[in-house]
Design a protein around this motif. Structure first.
Motif, short mmCIF file in Angstrom:
data_model
loop_
_atom_site.label_atom_id
_atom_site.label_comp_id
_atom_site.label_asym_id
_atom_site.label_seq_id
_atom_site.Cartn_x
_atom_site.Cartn_y
_atom_site.Cartn_z
N ASN A 44 -37.00 -40.27 34.49
CA ASN A 44 -36.68 -38.94 35.03
C ASN A 44 -35.17 -38.72 35.06
O ASN A 44 -34.69 -37.63 34.73
CB ASN A 44 -37.28 -38.76 36.42
N ASP A 45 -34.42 -39.75 35.45
CA ASP A 45 -32.96 -39.65 35.45
C ASP A 45 -32.43 -39.41 34.04
O ASP A 45 -31.53 -38.60 33.82
CB ASP A 45 -32.32 -40.92 36.02
N LYS A 47 -34.04 -38.08 31.52
CA LYS A 47 -34.39 -36.71 31.12
C LYS A 47 -33.43 -35.69 31.72
O LYS A 47 -33.02 -34.74 31.05
CB LYS A 47 -35.83 -36.38 31.53
N ALA A 48 -33.07 -35.90 32.98
CA ALA A 48 -32.13 -34.98 33.64
C ALA A 48 -30.77 -35.04 32.95
O ALA A 48 -30.13 -34.00 32.72
CB ALA A 48 -32.01 -35.33 35.12
N HIS A 50 -30.22 -35.85 29.89
CA HIS A 50 -30.39 -35.21 28.58
C HIS A 50 -30.31 -33.69 28.71
O HIS A 50 -29.63 -33.03 27.91
CB HIS A 50 -31.72 -35.64 27.96
N ARG A 51 -30.96 -33.15 29.72
CA ARG A 51 -30.90 -31.69 29.94
C ARG A 51 -29.46 -31.26 30.23
O ARG A 51 -28.99 -30.23 29.72
CB ARG A 51 -31.82 -31.29 31.09
N GLU A 52 -28.74 -32.05 31.04
CA GLU A 52 -27.35 -31.73 31.34
C GLU A 52 -26.49 -31.78 30.08
O GLU A 52 -25.64 -30.91 29.87
CB GLU A 52 -26.79 -32.71 32.38
#
Length: 82
Positions: A44-45, A47-48, A50-52
């Motif tokens: 989850n970290d 993925k976050a 990556h989104r950032e």
């Protein structure tokens, strides 16, 4: 009567061993669950992050496009005045 006592002792010893194995298996399942939860949290970290990074790349692309537009405007202004 000795044979019966020996059988009862053997059964008790086997029951203790089964209990010990069950406890170890339960501990391993708990550890596996924790490991899986930790991996899930790390995913989850990631993925976050990556989104950032995607958002930052989008902002940088917009800034580069803006700079390119300004350069084109300056170039056009310079060529139109000469």
């Amino acid at each position: 009567m000795t044979d019966l006592d020996d059988i009862e002792k053997a059964i008790s010893a086997l029951n203790r061993q089964v209990d010990e194995v069950a406890v170890r298996m339960a501990d391993q399942l708990v550890a596996f669950g924790k490991s899986r939860a930790e991996k899930g949290a790390l995913l989850n970290d990631l993925k976050a992050l990556h989104r950032e990074n995607l958002a930052a790349a989008g902002r940088m692309r917009a800034r580069l496009d803006d700079i390119a537009d300004r350069v084109d405007a300056i170039r056009n202004a310079l060529t139109s005045t000469t």
